[in-house]
Design a protein around this motif. Structure first.
Motif, short mmCIF file in Angstrom:
data_model
loop_
_atom_site.label_atom_id
_atom_site.label_comp_id
_atom_site.label_asym_id
_atom_site.label_seq_id
_atom_site.Cartn_x
_atom_site.Cartn_y
_atom_site.Cartn_z
N LYS A 20 5.57 10.20 -4.63
CA LYS A 20 6.59 10.66 -5.59
C LYS A 20 7.46 9.48 -5.99
O LYS A 20 7.82 8.65 -5.17
N ASP A 22 11.16 8.07 -7.74
CA ASP A 22 12.56 8.38 -7.44
C ASP A 22 13.06 9.61 -8.19
O ASP A 22 13.86 10.38 -7.67
N GLU A 23 12.61 9.82 -9.42
CA GLU A 23 13.08 10.96 -10.20
C GLU A 23 12.62 12.27 -9.57
O GLU A 23 13.36 13.25 -9.56
N GLU A 24 11.42 12.29 -9.05
CA GLU A 24 10.91 13.51 -8.44
C GLU A 24 11.63 13.83 -7.13
O GLU A 24 11.75 14.99 -6.75
N ARG A 25 12.15 12.84 -6.46
CA ARG A 25 12.88 13.08 -5.21
C ARG A 25 14.29 13.62 -5.46
O ARG A 25 14.86 14.28 -4.61
N VAL A 26 14.85 13.34 -6.63
CA VAL A 26 16.22 13.74 -6.95
C VAL A 26 16.27 15.15 -7.52
O VAL A 26 17.30 15.83 -7.42
N LEU A 27 15.20 15.64 -8.09
CA LEU A 27 15.20 16.96 -8.74
C LEU A 27 15.61 18.09 -7.80
O LEU A 27 16.42 18.94 -8.20
N PRO A 28 15.14 18.18 -6.57
CA PRO A 28 15.62 19.27 -5.70
C PRO A 28 17.12 19.18 -5.42
O PRO A 28 17.81 20.20 -5.33
N ILE A 30 19.41 17.97 -7.50
CA ILE A 30 20.08 18.43 -8.71
C ILE A 30 20.03 19.95 -8.80
O ILE A 30 21.02 20.60 -9.14
N ASN A 31 18.89 20.53 -8.48
CA ASN A 31 18.77 21.99 -8.50
C ASN A 31 19.74 22.63 -7.52
O ASN A 31 20.36 23.64 -7.82
#
Length: 145
Positions: A20, A22-28, A30-31
């Motif tokens: 993954k 970095d953007e994919e790691r931050v999405l949860p 942010i949710n």
């Protein structure tokens, strides 16, 4: 004996391990922040609606309080009761028109000019005390130099 040449690509093995970006790691994260925001907005709205205060009914005839009586003193020592000019000798007679002034519920407000002499202000204050004024508010202005 024949030797084979092998090349290893470390780049592909590192990509395969991470998987993954970095953007994919931050999405949860942010949710989760948005879910918490919605939760607190709803919780605040629910608690605000539960508190209902009904003030008591007034039994007085006149619900508005009268404006305070103000005695102003300019730089020359002239006195003004509200907007009417009054001499120091006629001050007790002029204050007699306001029977409730000078009490705990309705103190007399004294506004003295900063340019007025201090001893003149003290003389007026002693005359007010002699006239029966028990409660006096002396208005001052903060010095913003």
């Amino acid at each position: 004996m024949h030797l084979q040449k092998r090349s290893y690509s470390y780049h592909t093995s590192l990509q395969g391990r991470g998987g993954k970006n970095d953007e994919e790691r931050v999405l949860p994260l942010i949710n989760m922040v948005f879910l918490l925001l919605i939760f607190f907005m709803l919780a605040g709205k629910l608690t605000a609606e539960q508190i209902k205060i009904e003030p008591p009914l007034s039994t007085s005839q006149d619900p508005s309080s009268p404006p305070p009586v103000t005695l102003s003193m300019d730089a020359q020592g002239r006195l003004f009761l509200n907007t009417e000019m009054v001499s120091q000798d006629n001050l007790p007679l002029a204050l007699a028109r306001y029977p409730d002034v000078g009490s705990m519920d309705s103190p007399l407000v004294l506004r003295a000019s900063a340019a007025a002499e201090a001893n003149r202000v003290v003389v007026v204050m002693s005359r007010l005390r002699d006239a029966g004024i028990d409660q006096l508010q002396l208005l001052t202005v903060a010095d913003h130099r």
